[in-house]
Design an enzyme around this catalytic site. Structure first.
Site, PDB file in Angstrom:
ATOM      1  N   ASP A   1       0.989  -0.870  -0.012  1.00  0.00           N
ATOM      2  CA  ASP A   1      -0.074  -0.502   0.133  1.00  0.00           C
ATOM      3  C   ASP A   1       0.623   0.474  -0.056  1.00  0.00           C
ATOM      4  O   ASP A   1       1.523   1.256   1.059  1.00  0.00           O
ATOM      5  CB  ASP A   1      -0.499  -0.030   1.353  1.00  0.00           C
TER       6      ASP A   1
ATOM      7  N   GLU B   1      -4.729   1.562  -2.995  1.00  0.00           N
ATOM      8  CA  GLU B   1      -5.558   2.330  -2.173  1.00  0.00           C
ATOM      9  C   GLU B   1      -5.475   3.214  -1.357  1.00  0.00           C
ATOM     10  O   GLU B   1      -5.992   3.688  -1.081  1.00  0.00           O
ATOM     11  CB  GLU B   1      -6.134   0.894  -1.245  1.00  0.00           C
ATOM     12  N   ASN B   2      -4.251   3.580  -0.767  1.00  0.00           N
ATOM     13  CA  ASN B   2      -3.987   4.758   0.065  1.00  0.00           C
ATOM     14  C   ASN B   2      -2.861   5.831  -0.888  1.00  0.00           C
ATOM     15  O   ASN B   2      -2.357   7.091   0.110  1.00  0.00           O
ATOM     16  CB  ASN B   2      -2.630   4.841   1.316  1.00  0.00           C
TER      17      ASN B   2
ATOM     18  N   HIS C   1     -10.099   0.867   0.409  1.00  0.00           N
ATOM     19  CA  HIS C   1     -10.493   2.678   0.364  1.00  0.00           C
ATOM     20  C   HIS C   1     -10.547   3.255  -1.122  1.00  0.00           C
ATOM     21  O   HIS C   1     -10.780   4.254  -2.168  1.00  0.00           O
ATOM     22  CB  HIS C   1      -9.511   2.842   0.536  1.00  0.00           C
TER      23      HIS C   1
ATOM     24  N   HIS D   1      -6.522  -8.312   0.216  1.00  0.00           N
ATOM     25  CA  HIS D   1      -6.779  -7.375   1.018  1.00  0.00           C
ATOM     26  C   HIS D   1      -7.410  -7.751   2.481  1.00  0.00           C
ATOM     27  O   HIS D   1      -8.606  -7.704   1.865  1.00  0.00           O
ATOM     28  CB  HIS D   1      -7.144  -6.257   0.382  1.00  0.00           C
TER      29      HIS D   1
ATOM     30  N   HIS E   1      -3.378  -4.133   3.534  1.00  0.00           N
ATOM     31  CA  HIS E   1      -4.142  -3.430   4.123  1.00  0.00           C
ATOM     32  C   HIS E   1      -3.687  -2.959   5.801  1.00  0.00           C
ATOM     33  O   HIS E   1      -3.930  -2.332   6.318  1.00  0.00           O
ATOM     34  CB  HIS E   1      -5.665  -4.552   4.050  1.00  0.00           C
TER      35      HIS E   1
HETATM   36 FE   LIG Z   1      -6.845  -1.347   3.017  1.00  0.00          FE
HETATM   37 FE   LIG Z   2      -3.641   0.223   3.482  1.00  0.00          FE
END
Ligand SMILES: [Fe+2]
Ligand SMILES: [Fe+2]
Length: 273
Positions: free
Chosen positions: A16, A47-48, A76, A158, A183
């Protein structure tokens, strides 16, 4: 490609990417990492990457332009609205396959280089996560659709619960090349090739600031935990690292030979030190 004579190749998977600091760390380290490890395919969980939550089309395009082959996401996925149409249009960005069919995007894709076809599957666990369709059944259905079109398959699972990720690793052992967890933003030390030939790690970790709490400025995160009141989370800039793994594929399809963690501090060009 004839299934018995696959060349061994290396897949770089990066955990991530958190905020601008994570993106700068990724872009600063990626060219040298790919060269050093002789990487054929690069897969990144993004995702971040937009301010700590979600991703935008601009950020996704920058990743792809930097040589990333596939971007995976997670809970996300839908934080930035502008990504919705892009998720449908761009085959190389994935959201968990077990989200609702009606939600934008798709959960797997196949990319090809040097005659080798890599399938990438993104799936969400069920415990302590946003509601998703049952993971095990959805993984089996996706693999059924992917298997004949691929020489190797990498699964980004995830999720929060280590038990479910380990369970999926065993469930898919011998059927996919790698199962890598994302995650939690914390790298685990259980990387190994399972007996059936599937490379496995419960969590790869994050590419972001180790000086915060899972990417958030530590004072804000602690204050929120201490007072039990909501706080505005801001991405920390302290001590950025890249966390990933290199998977070496086996000579047989859908098998791995090795998995090695990659844990690298950002260079001075990123930290300003
Ligand atoms: Fe996540
Ligand atoms: Fe994440």
């Amino acid at each position: 490609m004839a299934s018995e004579c696959l060349p061994g190749l290396r897949i770089l998977f990066i955990g991530d990417v958190v905020g601008g600091i994570g993106r700068r760390t990724l872009h600063a380290l990626l060219p040298a990492l790919r060269e050093r490890h002789g990487i054929t395919f690069t897969v990144v969980n993004g995702e971040n990457s937009a301010g700590g939550v979600g991703i935008t089309p601009k950020i996704a395009r920058e990743f792809l332009a930097a040589g990333v082959d596939v971007i995976t996401l997670g809970n996300h996925t839908y934080h930035q609205r502008e990504i919705y149409p892009y998720l449908d249009e761009e085959p190389r960005i994935l959201r968990p396959v077990n989200f609702l069919r009606s939600q934008p995007g798709h959960g797997f894709t196949v990319v090809e280089r040097d005659g080798v076809r890599l399938g990438v599957l993104n799936i969400s666990t069920n415990l302590y996560m946003d509601l998703a369709l049952p993971m095990f059944a959805e993984a089996d259905a996706a693999l059924y659709a992917m298997r004949e079109k691929t020489d190797h398959i990498l699964v980004d699972v995830h999720g929060e619960a280590t038990s479910e990720k380990i369970g999926l690793g065993w469930h898919l052992d011998g059927r996919v090349t790698a199962v890598v967890g994302t995650h939690t933003h914390v790298p685990t030390n259980d990387f190994r090739v399972l007996p059936g030939g599937t490379a496995y790690i419960t969590d790869v970790g994050m590419t972001g600031p180790r000086g915060g709490v899972l990417g958030v400025v530590k004072e804000l995160a602690i204050q929120s935990m201490q007072t039990r009141m909501p706080a505005r989370f801001v991405t920390s800039e302290v001590d950025p690292w890249l966390n990933g793994v290199v998977i070496e594929t086996g000579s047989e399809p859908h098998r791995a030979a090795a998995i090695t963690p990659v844990l690298e501090p950002a260079p001075a060009s990123v930290t300003g030190r």
